[in-house]
Scaffold this motif. Structure first.
Motif, PDB file in Angstrom:
ATOM      1  N   TYR A  99      17.252  17.353  68.111  1.00 45.73           N
ATOM      2  CA  TYR A  99      18.783  16.976  68.053  1.00 45.73           C
ATOM      3  C   TYR A  99      18.961  15.922  69.027  1.00 45.73           C
ATOM      4  N   LEU A 144      21.189  13.708  75.338  1.00 40.39           N
ATOM      5  CA  LEU A 144      20.519  13.977  75.709  1.00 40.39           C
ATOM      6  C   LEU A 144      20.105  14.730  74.453  1.00 40.39           C
ATOM      7  N   GLN A 153      13.080  18.166  61.528  1.00 40.67           N
ATOM      8  CA  GLN A 153      12.670  20.172  61.759  1.00 40.67           C
ATOM      9  C   GLN A 153      11.165  19.605  60.930  1.00 40.67           C
ATOM     10  N   GLN A 208      29.902  16.390  72.321  1.00 48.41           N
ATOM     11  CA  GLN A 208      29.504  16.594  71.327  1.00 48.41           C
ATOM     12  C   GLN A 208      29.328  17.293  70.105  1.00 48.41           C
ATOM     13  N   GLY A 209      28.268  17.421  69.348  1.00 50.37           N
ATOM     14  CA  GLY A 209      27.159  18.698  68.997  1.00 50.37           C
ATOM     15  C   GLY A 209      26.341  18.437  68.448  1.00 50.37           C
ATOM     16  N   PRO A 210      25.472  18.763  68.554  1.00 52.83           N
ATOM     17  CA  PRO A 210      24.117  18.794  69.171  1.00 52.83           C
ATOM     18  C   PRO A 210      24.121  17.879  67.345  1.00 52.83           C
ATOM     19  N   GLY A 238      17.731  13.716  59.672  1.00 52.96           N
ATOM     20  CA  GLY A 238      19.287  13.804  59.730  1.00 52.96           C
ATOM     21  C   GLY A 238      19.167  12.324  59.259  1.00 52.96           C
ATOM     22  N   LEU A 254      17.727  17.025  72.159  1.00 52.03           N
ATOM     23  CA  LEU A 254      16.888  18.347  72.461  1.00 52.03           C
ATOM     24  C   LEU A 254      15.959  18.411  71.567  1.00 52.03           C
ATOM     25  N   TYR A 312      15.406  28.771  69.277  1.00 57.66           N
ATOM     26  CA  TYR A 312      15.439  28.641  70.505  1.00 57.66           C
ATOM     27  C   TYR A 312      15.161  27.045  71.208  1.00 57.66           C
ATOM     28  N   PHE A 313      16.127  26.572  72.250  1.00 52.30           N
ATOM     29  CA  PHE A 313      16.453  25.692  72.411  1.00 52.30           C
ATOM     30  C   PHE A 313      16.020  24.732  73.836  1.00 52.30           C
ATOM     31  N   GLY A 314      15.114  24.149  74.028  1.00 53.87           N
ATOM     32  CA  GLY A 314      14.582  24.043  75.468  1.00 53.87           C
ATOM     33  C   GLY A 314      15.719  22.927  76.450  1.00 53.87           C
ATOM     34  N   PRO A 315      16.095  22.806  77.482  1.00 51.03           N
ATOM     35  CA  PRO A 315      16.795  22.036  77.861  1.00 51.03           C
ATOM     36  C   PRO A 315      16.957  20.672  77.692  1.00 51.03           C
ATOM     37  N   PHE A 317      21.471  17.051  63.957  1.00 47.19           N
ATOM     38  CA  PHE A 317      19.821  16.837  63.509  1.00 47.19           C
ATOM     39  C   PHE A 317      19.039  15.816  63.100  1.00 47.19           C
ATOM     40  N   GLN A 347      22.694  15.174  71.209  1.00 46.40           N
ATOM     41  CA  GLN A 347      23.660  15.595  71.844  1.00 46.40           C
ATOM     42  C   GLN A 347      24.289  14.045  73.076  1.00 46.40           C
TER      43      GLN A 347
END
Lengths: 117, 112
Positions: free
Chosen positions: A35, A88, A48, A41-43, A58, A90, A107-110, A45, A37
């Motif tokens: 993702y 960023l 996958q 704003q929201g992440p 996306g 993700l 589950y997301f990474g930093p 996509f 970000q």
């Protein structure tokens, strides 16, 4: 147990350059998603990968590509960087279901903070 | 195309107040999944809940509860007796047709 790990943490690149971001999923997770970000704003996509196959993509240009390795880790590559690619990035991992129908939580990474100058 | 709308950009409450975060979604799929994530100031997204389109049961987890209503395409999140540690940006997300869409997020500030 270790969570999702991403490297590097921060990165500064110049316009036109290429960048590779790396992600290691949680042990046992065979699906990895990427993702973007932007601040405030929201992440969004990007990709996958589901057991090493691209399952979803996306609305990102072909400058963005990714792959998943036999150990289920993943790389996101971005070519010909633009100032607008500063964000960023993700990575998220999840379980996969045998029937490939059920969707599990991610589950997301930093994240990797990419700055393009 | 899929879409998630979180109309509340920012909410500010005083500790111990109840607060509801709204999420409205759009999809043409009959099979889809809904999620809520929390992004605290530290930045890492934290998974809160997953719901599939066939399960409209509401869920309660401690001070958190979720109300899923397909008739109004909504998946709202309520925090009861809010605490300062609940301060974060909360995202609603929709998975369907091999695509994940996040809302723009609601920034919740809980003041002591």
């Amino acid at each position: 147990d270790a969570g999702v790990t991403q490297s590097p943490t921060h990165l500064i690149k110049t316009r036109g350059q290429h960048v590779t971001l790396r992600c290691s999923p949680i042990s046992g997770h065979k699906s990895v998603s990427w993702y973007q970000q932007v601040l405030g704003q929201g992440p969004q996509f990007i990709f996958q990968y589901y057991e090493k196959e691209e399952r979803g993509r996306g609305n990102f240009p072909d400058r963005f590509s990714a792959r998943q390795f036999p150990n289920y880790s993943s790389e996101l590559n971005v070519n010909a960087l633009l100032l607008g690619d500063s964000a960023l990035y993700l990575c998220a991992s999840s379980l996969v279901s045998p029937d490939r129908w059920r969707i599990y939580e991610q589950y997301f990474g930093p994240g990797t903070r990419l700055t393009v100058t | 195309a899929q879409k998630v709308t979180q109309a509340q950009t920012e909410i500010s409450v005083v500790e111990k107040e109840d607060v509801t975060l709204d999420c409205v979604y759009e999809t043409r799929d009959t099979t889809y999944y809904l999620f809520w994530y929390k992004q605290p100031p530290s930045g890492e997204l934290v998974f809160l809940i997953r719901r599939n389109s066939f399960d409209e049961q509401n869920e309660i987890s401690g001070r958190y509860s979720w109300n899923f209503q397909k008739s109004t395409s909504s998946f709202n999140f309520t925090i009861t007796a809010s605490q300062v540690v609940d301060s974060a940006v909360y995202f609603c997300a929709l998975w369907g047709n091999n695509d994940m869409r996040f809302g723009a997020g609601t920034r919740l500030t809980v003041k002591p």
